[in-house]
Design a protein around this motif. Structure first.
Motif, short mmCIF file in Angstrom:
data_model
loop_
_atom_site.label_atom_id
_atom_site.label_comp_id
_atom_site.label_asym_id
_atom_site.label_seq_id
_atom_site.Cartn_x
_atom_site.Cartn_y
_atom_site.Cartn_z
N HIS A 174 0.84 -1.43 -0.14
CA HIS A 174 -0.06 -0.11 -0.03
C HIS A 174 1.00 1.30 -0.02
N PRO A 175 0.63 2.17 -0.81
CA PRO A 175 1.37 3.31 -0.93
C PRO A 175 1.53 4.12 0.32
N LEU A 176 0.32 4.16 1.07
CA LEU A 176 0.51 4.96 2.32
C LEU A 176 1.07 4.17 3.55
N GLY A 177 1.49 2.99 3.32
CA GLY A 177 2.40 2.20 4.27
C GLY A 177 1.75 1.96 5.53
N PRO A 178 0.64 1.58 5.39
CA PRO A 178 -0.08 1.10 6.71
C PRO A 178 0.80 -0.12 7.58
N LEU A 179 1.61 -0.64 6.99
CA LEU A 179 2.09 -1.75 7.88
C LEU A 179 3.48 -1.43 7.94
N THR A 180 4.39 -0.85 6.99
CA THR A 180 5.65 -0.63 7.00
C THR A 180 6.03 0.63 7.98
N LYS A 181 5.05 1.46 7.89
CA LYS A 181 5.45 2.70 9.12
C LYS A 181 5.49 2.19 10.47
N ASN A 182 5.08 0.79 10.74
CA ASN A 182 5.37 0.28 12.16
C ASN A 182 6.93 -0.04 12.37
N LEU A 183 7.81 0.02 11.31
CA LEU A 183 9.14 -0.30 11.63
C LEU A 183 9.77 0.88 12.28
N PRO A 184 9.30 2.10 12.04
CA PRO A 184 9.93 3.32 12.89
C PRO A 184 9.16 3.49 13.99
N VAL A 185 7.99 3.08 14.07
CA VAL A 185 7.18 3.00 15.53
C VAL A 185 7.89 1.88 16.57
N LEU A 186 8.28 0.99 16.01
CA LEU A 186 8.99 -0.18 16.78
C LEU A 186 10.28 0.55 17.38
N ALA A 187 11.20 1.09 16.40
CA ALA A 187 12.26 1.62 16.82
C ALA A 187 12.14 2.74 17.75
N THR A 188 11.15 3.51 17.69
CA THR A 188 10.92 4.58 18.61
C THR A 188 10.26 4.21 19.93
N MET A 189 9.66 3.01 20.25
CA MET A 189 9.28 2.30 21.36
C MET A 189 10.53 1.85 21.91
N LEU A 190 11.74 1.25 21.20
CA LEU A 190 12.80 0.73 21.47
C LEU A 190 13.74 2.05 22.39
N TYR A 191 13.83 3.11 21.76
CA TYR A 191 14.37 4.08 22.10
C TYR A 191 13.85 4.74 23.41
N LEU A 192 12.32 4.80 23.69
CA LEU A 192 11.90 5.34 24.79
C LEU A 192 12.10 4.49 26.04
N ALA A 193 12.14 2.74 25.63
CA ALA A 193 12.64 1.86 26.69
C ALA A 193 13.99 2.38 27.22
N MET A 194 14.89 2.42 26.33
CA MET A 194 16.23 2.98 26.68
C MET A 194 16.18 4.07 27.52
N GLN A 195 15.48 4.89 27.12
CA GLN A 195 15.53 6.37 27.95
C GLN A 195 14.78 6.31 29.21
N GLU A 196 13.88 5.26 29.45
CA GLU A 196 13.48 5.30 30.80
C GLU A 196 14.45 4.63 31.63
N THR A 197 15.32 3.91 31.14
CA THR A 197 16.30 3.23 32.07
C THR A 197 17.34 4.57 32.18
N ARG A 198 17.65 5.38 31.35
CA ARG A 198 18.41 6.57 31.61
C ARG A 198 17.98 7.52 32.81
N ARG A 199 16.66 7.65 32.36
CA ARG A 199 15.91 8.80 33.21
C ARG A 199 15.78 8.36 34.92
N ALA A 200 15.60 6.76 35.16
CA ALA A 200 15.47 6.48 36.36
C ALA A 200 16.80 6.38 37.09
N LYS A 201 17.90 6.95 36.47
CA LYS A 201 19.33 6.91 37.44
C LYS A 201 19.33 8.17 37.83
#
Length: 201
Positions: A174-201
């Motif tokens: 699909h040209p609007l990428g309803p599925l492929t857009k999940n890849l950067p979303v997954l990367a963003t969630m990984l980034y947030l998980a790593m940031q939570e570890t840093r912010r908890a210090k």
């Protein structure tokens, strides 16, 4: 004036608009800073600003507000801004998905998609539960973020992605990428998980 000095110290441009707020409004701003863990805008700072911290003799090592921020502080601010952009973006994504699915998009289409995965899934009960899950993840993203939350959201998104890829393969192309857009979303969630570890210090 204090916030303007902090912006200057962090290397930001002067605010294009300055408002004179009542004392109770200013207090709420500092209380909000306390709630989100702000380092320079919190209850303690508000108390010090009200009471005043300057004695008769200024300490020789004291720095004005605009010079007290270190490069580490400025880097922390940039990282915090990116964290909040990502966090609010993910929260909006979940909340909008829930609202659009339940109130805007034709339910018949969604039920047909669910039924293509399994006939037992093509029911209003499953659709409502899915929307409730999405809305809950959005609200938790706003008000109760944690490393476990972002990891859970990663797993849910990965599950959705795999199911769509297998049961609705047309979404890949699909040209609007309803599925492929999940890849950067997954990367963003990984980034947030790593940031939570840093912010908890």
């Amino acid at each position: 004036e204090y916030l303007s000095a902090l912006r200057k110290g962090m290397g930001f441009r002067a605010a294009p608009l300055r408002l004179r707020l009542p004392r109770w409004c200013a207090r709420l701003v500092f209380q909000a800073g306390e709630a989100v863990g702000a380092r320079f805008v919190n209850r303690q700072t508000w108390t010090l600003l009200q009471a005043g911290t300057r004695g008769k003799d200024l300490h020789p090592e004291a720095l004005p507000y605009e010079r007290m921020a270190s490069e580490r502080d400025r880097r922390m601010v940039r990282e915090t801004q990116l964290y909040w952009f990502a966090r609010l973006g993910v929260a909006f994504l979940w909340l909008w998905t829930a609202a659009a699915t339940f109130f805007i998009w034709p339910k018949a289409d969604t039920l047909a998609w669910l039924a293509s995965v399994s006939p037992a899934l093509g029911t209003m009960l499953v659709l409502s539960a899915s929307c409730l899950l999405d809305a809950s993840l959005g609200l938790f993203s706003l008000f109760r973020p944690s490393k476990r939350l972002w990891q859970a959201e990663f797993l849910v998104t990965a599950f959705y992605t795999v199911v769509l890829a297998v049961c609705l393969p047309w979404t890949w192309g699909h040209p609007l990428g309803p599925l492929t857009k999940n890849l950067p979303v997954l990367a963003t969630m990984l980034y947030l998980a790593m940031q939570e570890t840093r912010r908890a210090k």
